[in-house]
Design an enzyme around this catalytic site. Sequence first.
Site, PDB file in Angstrom:
ATOM      1  CE  LYS A  87      -1.732   1.523   4.031  1.00  0.00           C
ATOM      2  NZ  LYS A  87      -1.414   2.939   4.315  1.00  0.00           N
ATOM      3  CG  ASN A  88       2.477   2.683   3.605  1.00  0.00           C
ATOM      4  OD1 ASN A  88       1.296   2.976   3.471  1.00  0.00           O
ATOM      5  ND2 ASN A  88       3.032   2.435   4.787  1.00  0.00           N
TER       6      ASN A  88
ATOM      7  NE  ARG B 245      -0.114  12.750   8.106  1.00  0.00           N
ATOM      8  CZ  ARG B 245       1.070  12.861   7.606  1.00  0.00           C
ATOM      9  NH1 ARG B 245       1.504  12.017   6.713  1.00  0.00           N
ATOM     10  NH2 ARG B 245       1.864  13.847   7.992  1.00  0.00           N
TER      11      ARG B 245
ATOM     12  CB  CYS C 149      -4.536  10.484  11.184  1.00  0.00           C
ATOM     13  SG  CYS C 149      -2.967   9.774  11.617  1.00  0.00           S
TER      14      CYS C 149
ATOM     15  NE  ARG D 272       0.994   9.746  10.208  1.00  0.00           N
ATOM     16  CZ  ARG D 272       0.646   8.659   9.528  1.00  0.00           C
ATOM     17  NH1 ARG D 272      -0.549   8.165   9.654  1.00  0.00           N
ATOM     18  NH2 ARG D 272       1.498   8.082   8.728  1.00  0.00           N
TER      19      ARG D 272
ATOM     20  CG  LEU E 164      11.007  16.906   9.317  1.00  0.00           C
ATOM     21  CD1 LEU E 164      11.254  15.436   9.643  1.00  0.00           C
ATOM     22  CD2 LEU E 164      12.248  17.730   9.644  1.00  0.00           C
TER      23      LEU E 164
ATOM     24  CG  ASP F 142       2.846   0.927   9.582  1.00  0.00           C
ATOM     25  OD1 ASP F 142       2.484   1.768  10.424  1.00  0.00           O
ATOM     26  OD2 ASP F 142       3.075   1.218   8.384  1.00  0.00           O
TER      27      ASP F 142
ATOM     28  NE  ARG G 162      -6.746   4.550   5.613  1.00  0.00           N
ATOM     29  CZ  ARG G 162      -5.800   4.615   6.546  1.00  0.00           C
ATOM     30  NH1 ARG G 162      -6.123   4.648   7.808  1.00  0.00           N
ATOM     31  NH2 ARG G 162      -4.535   4.662   6.226  1.00  0.00           N
TER      32      ARG G 162
HETATM   33  C1  UD1 Z   1       4.794   6.373   6.737  1.00  0.00           C
HETATM   34  C2  UD1 Z   1       3.813   5.262   6.460  1.00  0.00           C
HETATM   35  C3  UD1 Z   1       3.208   4.763   7.768  1.00  0.00           C
HETATM   36  C4  UD1 Z   1       4.297   4.372   8.757  1.00  0.00           C
HETATM   37  C5  UD1 Z   1       5.303   5.506   8.940  1.00  0.00           C
HETATM   38  C6  UD1 Z   1       6.499   5.123   9.803  1.00  0.00           C
HETATM   39  C7  UD1 Z   1       2.951   5.888   4.272  1.00  0.00           C
HETATM   40  C8  UD1 Z   1       1.779   6.310   3.463  1.00  0.00           C
HETATM   41  N1  UD1 Z   1       2.758   5.775   5.603  1.00  0.00           N
HETATM   42  O1  UD1 Z   1       4.067   7.450   7.304  1.00  0.00           O
HETATM   43  O2  UD1 Z   1       2.390   3.629   7.472  1.00  0.00           O
HETATM   44  O3  UD1 Z   1       3.712   4.086  10.011  1.00  0.00           O
HETATM   45  O4  UD1 Z   1       5.814   5.909   7.643  1.00  0.00           O
HETATM   46  O5  UD1 Z   1       7.128   4.023   9.288  1.00  0.00           O
HETATM   47  O6  UD1 Z   1       3.997   5.603   3.749  1.00  0.00           O
HETATM   48  N2  UD1 Z   1       7.620  13.706  11.502  1.00  0.00           N
HETATM   49  C9  UD1 Z   1       7.888  14.981  11.903  1.00  0.00           C
HETATM   50  N3  UD1 Z   1       7.862  15.985  10.981  1.00  0.00           N
HETATM   51  C10 UD1 Z   1       7.580  15.745   9.666  1.00  0.00           C
HETATM   52  C11 UD1 Z   1       7.310  14.428   9.264  1.00  0.00           C
HETATM   53  C12 UD1 Z   1       7.344  13.418  10.208  1.00  0.00           C
HETATM   54  O7  UD1 Z   1       8.125  15.238  13.077  1.00  0.00           O
HETATM   55  O8  UD1 Z   1       7.563  16.701   8.870  1.00  0.00           O
HETATM   56  C13 UD1 Z   1       7.615  12.618  12.513  1.00  0.00           C
HETATM   57  C14 UD1 Z   1       6.240  11.991  12.701  1.00  0.00           C
HETATM   58  O9  UD1 Z   1       5.420  12.741  13.564  1.00  0.00           O
HETATM   59  C15 UD1 Z   1       6.581  10.644  13.251  1.00  0.00           C
HETATM   60  C16 UD1 Z   1       7.920  10.325  12.569  1.00  0.00           C
HETATM   61  O10 UD1 Z   1       8.415  11.556  12.063  1.00  0.00           O
HETATM   62  O11 UD1 Z   1       6.801  10.718  14.627  1.00  0.00           O
HETATM   63  C17 UD1 Z   1       7.807   9.330  11.443  1.00  0.00           C
HETATM   64  O12 UD1 Z   1       6.861   9.776  10.516  1.00  0.00           O
HETATM   65  P1  UD1 Z   1       7.010   9.511   8.965  1.00  0.00           P
HETATM   66  O13 UD1 Z   1       8.148   8.581   8.728  1.00  0.00           O
HETATM   67  O14 UD1 Z   1       7.002  10.817   8.251  1.00  0.00           O
HETATM   68  O15 UD1 Z   1       5.664   8.737   8.649  1.00  0.00           O
HETATM   69  P2  UD1 Z   1       4.730   8.911   7.391  1.00  0.00           P
HETATM   70  O16 UD1 Z   1       5.538   9.129   6.164  1.00  0.00           O
HETATM   71  O17 UD1 Z   1       3.649   9.861   7.728  1.00  0.00           O
END
Ligand code: UD1
Length: 439
Positions: free
Chosen positions: A24-25, A94, A118, A123, A127, A311, A403
């Site tokens: 999915k991701n 998202r 969410c 989230r 960054l 996950d 989903r």
């Molecule tokens: C993706 C996956 C999700 C998985 C996660 C972590 C998709 C669609 N989803 O989510 O299933 O659980 O990776 O493996 O690919 N963070 C910040 N600032 C930012 C961005 C992230 O602080 O700008 C933090 C988040 O709050 C979180 C951590 O970084 O604590 C990891 O998040 P991130 O790796 O970005 O997850 P997603 O890409 O949202």
Amino acid sequence: MDRSALEIIGGHGLSGHVRVSGAKNSALVIMAGMLLCPGDCHISNVPQLEDINNMVKILTALGVKIEHQGSSLKANASDIGHSQAPYELVSKLRASFFAIGPLLSRLGVAHIPLPGGCAIGARPVELHVRGLRAMGATVLIEHGVVKASVPGQRGRLQGAKIYLDCPSVGATETLMMAATLAEGKTVIDNAAQEPEVIDLANFCIAMGAKIEGAGTNTITIEGVETLHSAEWSIIPDRIEAGTFLVAGAITHSEITVGPVVPEHLTAVIAKLEAMGCKVLKEGSDALRLIPAAAYKAVDIRTLPFPGFPTDMQAQLMALMTLAEGNSIITETMFENRLQHVAELQRMGANIRAQGDTALVTGTAALSGAPVMATDLRASAALVLAGLAAQGKTTVQELRHLDRGYERLDEKLRQLGAKIERVELPLESEGQAGAARSPA
Ligand code: UD1
């Protein structure tokens, strides 16, 4: 409220082979990546999921022509006229925020509503925004919309050296896509190393992008003027595969799971083996789960890849509820990702949670109960617990499960599980929710 539910009669063994769908991701971000290409792209092994259907709607709203049939998806983004994604669609998914990088890179402008929080936490996207600014974009956040544009006549992003404060999967993907069409070299340090990042990089390379280092913590992208048509097959879903491995373990059943890339599951396999299972490679792309008669407690700390994936945390917790002794889970990735604790407790699990930590003390048996899914992976954990519990478990709020899992109930039924999708009569609404806290 969604009235469909899964009724599971626990205690039945599983056997046979289960087919794992595309990730999915990976599929979601590669779909966003198709915005970079002015020609035809064809991706296969796309899982059939609500999230994918929503991404199709978002891309269509942006002007992409899409033919979507089963697991095949053809797209042509030659005429993307719109740079604004509609809020109603972004709020449902998202991952649609990922469109910001390709749109900005291709059109010089992108307006994407902030995805917001969410169920599993806030989230943030700072960054992503900081990286795009480093590449020369002007980014304003107004009325809940991220408005990004590239100043100057040609409107081309500039290569930059970017350090990510944490190895965010989404930020790495956004910036890697944006950098493919930027002028000059971009280096992303402390990049995420998840297999889905590598899959996206390989798809971009198939379109003509120059990317090195995906899968390590430094990714280097040399921008090119334009990308071209490509075909790509999505990697197998490591989280779906891991969920089935736990299904075998929790029902004490020997099953095979594939296709998988075994290296994508190293941390999950290590923990299952520490609990007493054997996980054997079967040919080049399948795994055989050999269960134990009894499981040992184990500790888990969720971490970026190659650490234990957040996950899979809920699914392992379901197994820990039946292991001998005390297991400790520390969730370090998301702040609100232990909501399944309350529902597992309804099934007789002995768990104490505080902050980001849960202490799981194994019990001899779980008992079936009506439970409410709170997020995608929590739903899977409740289904797994239901497979092992005595009596009937009814899992409600299936929109979360649908989903992200392709026909989970059907696949489990093919393995021999007693699981049916039913429509609940009106009077049973809130059955599970009645005992929940108002939060
Ligand atoms: C993706 C996956 C999700 C998985 C996660 C972590 C998709 C669609 N989803 O989510 O299933 O659980 O990776 O493996 O690919 N963070 C910040 N600032 C930012 C961005 C992230 O602080 O700008 C933090 C988040 O709050 C979180 C951590 O970084 O604590 C990891 O998040 P991130 O790796 O970005 O997850 P997603 O890409 O949202």
